[in-house]
Write a protein that holds these residues in place. Sequence first.
Motif, PDB file in Angstrom:
ATOM      1  N   ASN A  76       0.893  -1.175   0.044  1.00  0.00           N
ATOM      2  CA  ASN A  76      -0.067  -0.001   0.141  1.00  0.00           C
ATOM      3  C   ASN A  76       0.992   1.131   0.027  1.00  0.00           C
ATOM      4  O   ASN A  76       2.225   0.925  -0.068  1.00  0.00           O
ATOM      5  CB  ASN A  76      -1.046   0.059   1.111  1.00  0.00           C
ATOM      6  CG  ASN A  76      -0.295  -0.091   2.495  1.00  0.00           C
ATOM      7  OD1 ASN A  76       0.984   0.154   2.677  1.00  0.00           O
ATOM      8  ND2 ASN A  76      -1.144  -0.100   3.821  1.00  0.00           N
ATOM      9  N   VAL A  77       0.432   2.413  -0.123  1.00  0.00           N
ATOM     10  CA  VAL A  77       1.236   3.775  -0.026  1.00  0.00           C
ATOM     11  C   VAL A  77       2.078   3.533   1.040  1.00  0.00           C
ATOM     12  O   VAL A  77       3.608   3.967   0.821  1.00  0.00           O
ATOM     13  CB  VAL A  77       0.206   5.021   0.165  1.00  0.00           C
ATOM     14  CG1 VAL A  77       1.231   6.141   0.402  1.00  0.00           C
ATOM     15  CG2 VAL A  77      -0.611   4.857  -1.057  1.00  0.00           C
ATOM     16  N   GLU A  78       1.868   3.307   2.446  1.00  0.00           N
ATOM     17  CA  GLU A  78       2.676   3.376   3.293  1.00  0.00           C
ATOM     18  C   GLU A  78       3.842   2.195   3.155  1.00  0.00           C
ATOM     19  O   GLU A  78       5.122   2.651   3.515  1.00  0.00           O
ATOM     20  CB  GLU A  78       2.112   3.112   4.763  1.00  0.00           C
ATOM     21  CG  GLU A  78       2.969   3.080   6.128  1.00  0.00           C
ATOM     22  CD  GLU A  78       2.083   2.700   7.275  1.00  0.00           C
ATOM     23  OE1 GLU A  78       2.807   2.443   8.238  1.00  0.00           O
ATOM     24  OE2 GLU A  78       0.898   2.145   7.201  1.00  0.00           O
ATOM     25  N   ALA A  79       3.737   1.014   2.952  1.00  0.00           N
ATOM     26  CA  ALA A  79       4.670   0.074   2.405  1.00  0.00           C
ATOM     27  C   ALA A  79       5.850   0.507   1.412  1.00  0.00           C
ATOM     28  O   ALA A  79       6.748   0.204   1.719  1.00  0.00           O
ATOM     29  CB  ALA A  79       4.082  -1.187   2.326  1.00  0.00           C
ATOM     30  N   LEU A  80       5.165   0.974   0.314  1.00  0.00           N
ATOM     31  CA  LEU A  80       5.860   1.539  -0.641  1.00  0.00           C
ATOM     32  C   LEU A  80       7.192   2.661  -0.158  1.00  0.00           C
ATOM     33  O   LEU A  80       8.131   2.637  -0.264  1.00  0.00           O
ATOM     34  CB  LEU A  80       5.117   2.008  -1.787  1.00  0.00           C
ATOM     35  CG  LEU A  80       6.141   2.575  -3.072  1.00  0.00           C
ATOM     36  CD1 LEU A  80       7.035   1.653  -3.462  1.00  0.00           C
ATOM     37  CD2 LEU A  80       5.170   3.073  -4.013  1.00  0.00           C
ATOM     38  N   TYR A 132       5.884  -5.098   2.961  1.00  0.00           N
ATOM     39  CA  TYR A 132       4.682  -5.280   2.238  1.00  0.00           C
ATOM     40  C   TYR A 132       3.492  -4.933   2.926  1.00  0.00           C
ATOM     41  O   TYR A 132       3.339  -4.776   4.268  1.00  0.00           O
ATOM     42  CB  TYR A 132       4.803  -6.841   1.821  1.00  0.00           C
ATOM     43  CG  TYR A 132       5.891  -7.244   0.973  1.00  0.00           C
ATOM     44  CD1 TYR A 132       5.983  -6.953  -0.444  1.00  0.00           C
ATOM     45  CD2 TYR A 132       7.142  -7.624   1.566  1.00  0.00           C
ATOM     46  CE1 TYR A 132       7.079  -7.381  -1.321  1.00  0.00           C
ATOM     47  CE2 TYR A 132       8.269  -7.826   0.964  1.00  0.00           C
ATOM     48  CZ  TYR A 132       8.254  -7.682  -0.582  1.00  0.00           C
ATOM     49  OH  TYR A 132       9.272  -8.027  -1.239  1.00  0.00           O
ATOM     50  N   PHE A 133       2.286  -5.148   2.295  1.00  0.00           N
ATOM     51  CA  PHE A 133       0.996  -5.205   2.969  1.00  0.00           C
ATOM     52  C   PHE A 133       0.311  -6.749   2.911  1.00  0.00           C
ATOM     53  O   PHE A 133       0.250  -7.129   1.955  1.00  0.00           O
ATOM     54  CB  PHE A 133      -0.047  -4.179   2.377  1.00  0.00           C
ATOM     55  CG  PHE A 133      -1.415  -4.200   3.182  1.00  0.00           C
ATOM     56  CD1 PHE A 133      -1.407  -3.256   4.357  1.00  0.00           C
ATOM     57  CD2 PHE A 133      -2.655  -4.875   2.900  1.00  0.00           C
ATOM     58  CE1 PHE A 133      -2.510  -3.196   5.046  1.00  0.00           C
ATOM     59  CE2 PHE A 133      -3.545  -4.420   3.564  1.00  0.00           C
ATOM     60  CZ  PHE A 133      -3.535  -4.129   4.408  1.00  0.00           C
ATOM     61  N   SER A 134       0.169  -7.223   3.850  1.00  0.00           N
ATOM     62  CA  SER A 134      -0.338  -8.473   4.086  1.00  0.00           C
ATOM     63  C   SER A 134      -1.608  -8.376   4.054  1.00  0.00           C
ATOM     64  O   SER A 134      -2.331  -7.992   5.022  1.00  0.00           O
ATOM     65  CB  SER A 134       0.105  -9.108   5.662  1.00  0.00           C
ATOM     66  OG  SER A 134      -0.561 -10.414   5.643  1.00  0.00           O
ATOM     67  N   ARG A 135      -2.468  -9.110   2.898  1.00  0.00           N
ATOM     68  CA  ARG A 135      -3.882  -9.116   2.985  1.00  0.00           C
ATOM     69  C   ARG A 135      -4.329 -10.147   3.769  1.00  0.00           C
ATOM     70  O   ARG A 135      -5.560  -9.582   4.336  1.00  0.00           O
ATOM     71  CB  ARG A 135      -4.281  -9.419   1.347  1.00  0.00           C
ATOM     72  CG  ARG A 135      -3.649  -8.480   0.609  1.00  0.00           C
ATOM     73  CD  ARG A 135      -4.021  -9.050  -1.079  1.00  0.00           C
ATOM     74  NE  ARG A 135      -3.315 -10.201  -1.368  1.00  0.00           N
ATOM     75  CZ  ARG A 135      -3.457 -11.048  -2.294  1.00  0.00           C
ATOM     76  NH1 ARG A 135      -4.668 -10.968  -3.135  1.00  0.00           N
ATOM     77  NH2 ARG A 135      -2.840 -12.230  -2.405  1.00  0.00           N
TER      78      ARG A 135
END
Length: 155
Positions: free
Chosen positions: A46-50, A61-64
């Motif tokens: 998501n934006v924060e992970a990038l 990463y963003f864990s779904r």
Amino acid sequence: MFKKRENILEIEEGNLLSPRFDNDGLIPVITMCSKTKDVLMHGYMNVEALKKTIETKEAHYFSRSRQQIWHKGKTSGFTQKVREIRIDDDQDSVWLTVDIGDGSSCHVGYRSCFYRSIPLGPIENGREVEMKFEEKEKSFDPEIIYKGQPNPTKI
């Protein structure tokens, strides 16, 4: 956070980062080993992970499945040191090149999440396509490393 997407020419030919996140706020990421050139994994940011990945030079990463940011290697110790980040032509997918040292990237214990190959050719019965294990041994025991944490794979 990043430049607003305003026109195709700017997105495809411009030099400002304006990633396109999907309706869930995610962008797909392919991660490759800088030494072997193996594809290690596919994930989402998501934006924060990038932003964190760019700033810290370590993959986030963003864990779904857990619905949260995940600093790759925080639990296992197998951090992904980012050597290069690329984005595709329409800025809707990311390609990371990382150094994992002697570590692994797959929560199942293999070095790469892409440890099986699918045979090529005619399919007689789609329910009986047998994959081949390209990695014969796991790099680590997930039960020891993750100590009973829930498996992120969903049925």
